[in-house]
Design an enzyme around this catalytic site. Sequence first.
Site, PDB file in Angstrom:
ATOM      1  CD  GLU A 285      -2.741   1.569   0.453  1.00  0.00           C
ATOM      2  OE1 GLU A 285      -2.868   2.743   0.049  1.00  0.00           O
ATOM      3  OE2 GLU A 285      -3.440   0.622   0.039  1.00  0.00           O
ATOM      4  CB  THR A 325      -5.607   0.544  -3.636  1.00  0.00           C
ATOM      5  OG1 THR A 325      -4.800   1.147  -2.613  1.00  0.00           O
ATOM      6  CG2 THR A 325      -5.509  -0.966  -3.519  1.00  0.00           C
ATOM      7  CG  HIS A 457      -4.418   3.741   4.167  1.00  0.00           C
ATOM      8  ND1 HIS A 457      -5.205   4.676   4.817  1.00  0.00           N
ATOM      9  CD2 HIS A 457      -4.915   3.653   2.906  1.00  0.00           C
ATOM     10  CE1 HIS A 457      -6.122   5.124   3.983  1.00  0.00           C
ATOM     11  NE2 HIS A 457      -5.972   4.521   2.821  1.00  0.00           N
ATOM     12  CG  ASP A 509      -1.213   0.387  -3.757  1.00  0.00           C
ATOM     13  OD1 ASP A 509      -0.205   1.030  -3.409  1.00  0.00           O
ATOM     14  OD2 ASP A 509      -2.289   0.425  -3.118  1.00  0.00           O
ATOM     15  CG  HIS A 510      -1.282   4.200  -4.965  1.00  0.00           C
ATOM     16  ND1 HIS A 510      -1.123   5.192  -4.009  1.00  0.00           N
ATOM     17  CD2 HIS A 510      -2.226   3.356  -4.458  1.00  0.00           C
ATOM     18  CE1 HIS A 510      -1.924   4.958  -2.992  1.00  0.00           C
ATOM     19  NE2 HIS A 510      -2.613   3.850  -3.230  1.00  0.00           N
TER      20      HIS A 510
END
Length: 649
Positions: A285, A325, A457, A509-510
């Site tokens: 993440e 995501t 996150h 994911d990014h």
Amino acid sequence: MITKKNRYALLFGFGALLLILSFLVRTTLLIWAYPQSGLTISDIPGIYLKGLVYDIGVALFFTLGYSIYLLILPARLNNSVFNKVFTYTAVFLATMILVFSFFAEFTFWGEYSARFDFIAVDYLIYTYEVISNINQSYPLPLLIGGVIIVTALLVWGLNRLGFFRSSFQSKTPFGTRLLITVCLLGIAVLHIFYINNMWAEKSSNRYAQELSKAGVYSFVSAYLNNELAYDKYYLQENEQAAFSLMRSELTEANSTFSQNNNSLLRQITDTATRIAPNVIMVTIESFSADFMERFGNTQRITPVLDSIAKQSVFFTNMYATGTRTVRGMEALSLAVPPTPGQSIVRRKKNESLFTVGYIFKRAGYEPTFFYGGDGYFDNMNKYFGNNGYDIMDRLRHNLVDDHITTVRKNIPDEAVQFENAWGICDEDIYEAVIKSADQKYADGKPFYDFVMTTSNHRPFTYPEKKIDIPSGSSREGAVKYTDYAIGEFIKKAATKPWFKNTVIIFVADHCASSAGKNEIEISKYHIPCMIYNLPSTAPQEVDKMCSQIDLYPTLLNLLHWSYDSKLFGKNVLAADYQPRAMVSTYQKLGYLVPGKFIILSPQQKAECYTWDAQKNEQHPAPMDSSLLKISVANYQTAYTLYKNDGMKQ
């Protein structure tokens, strides 16, 4: 004190209040963003002018219904108890929504450096995760109390200034009321037809774009434009020519295309001895490349990944396709360019697609999607479940039938040591992965796992005493815990009999943030990717520019697989590979090659830039017509195939 009695006095007073508050919010955000924005003093008047136009639009949409109510309300009821109760209640609720949205804008800006967009729309849908996240990140009772107090003070101020009394005691004739309402309605119609969020995006500076917008306006715009039709809004080539160009782009020495010219289906043939290890892909993440020491970070927060990178096939110049995501999941499961609007993971008609998992399933593997939260979020379970993956997640919603065509298993309470709003900690999800691998190994079944982590996150919380940064204190702490959990995962996996025949991929994911001074900040898409424990392959750094969509074509080449493919990705290690990457927002579609960058946007627009990777600088350049054709071909064919079921199995 308002002395002139007019039924619309309160309406105009509320509108003025909205404009004043919007001005204060925009000014605060400007001061906040200015040091890193690249803005100049000359940019500021345009920001406020455009901002005023958007704010007027918000004021109109907030008050139009009340304007019609004032038009039709009989004069005998204007000063009645009914009208007073209705008006005070309506104004209080409208003001509370306004105040809450302004408070929310500050938290949203702090995370994304943007006004409300698709992410905010998603947050409205997935209330459990979002409210829990807010509650764990901020003092929610104080925030709610603050909103109510501020709302009460503002309504009291409107009352103190006499707006309510002026409205209730007025005797404005019907003709005057009709004229005012028609004028307001006319201005609203003009606003709808001539103003949209793309007007703010004419600036090349991303901060100027976002500061010009109004949060509520942007939210509604994002909601209404959830999916953008490529064939309606973007540049196109002749369809046959676009597919012909893409088939040429994807042609490799070992590929043979089908006879259907409007398809990218091809057979990849490899004559070397096939290797068939288990594959676990850990999708991390929000993990930017610049968190790692290898890319210049000096905080020592990723010692494990920096060590693993030296033992892996390490892609040092890979770019994420988007900033969400679900966009990363799309790229890593379908290997397709991003289409405008929402990720395919979130759309309809996304079942039975030609995914990477489908390739593995045809080869006898059992694909499984692991997620530390509830996969109901962002439609993940439906997407993966209806594309052949079993599901292992943390059940929170009491949905008996999730319309999933494969097995869904819940991670039980006894297997959880720590959990926050987004799900269980990374150590716990890795334990679930290891337990599943043990079972499949015992059953003699090869496995392919897509693992999505959650610890990196906000609210950045994780188990205490694992690392030397307190839980919940910073992004750096979450990154260091994420790295620590990967180290523990590798240690435990290495003791298992299946480990020697298991490839483990670590890929983001990014990035953690896409904010920058350009409308697409290319450096904010740079992610790490490494293929670890690959049999019979020496560690190496792959420095060619590439995209998330290139990961599996490269891996399957390293494993010497022969397989059918509809993937847009390429084998980065091929001698004739031409470096390129795709980066996008929900509207802007970027095509990047070394030194040059094309951006496709709605209204059939295209822009060309030079790009200096060392200085991270973009400058407008004359259009490169050949590069434009390739850019359009990639995005147009991806959209056409999805729309016409050409991505199906």
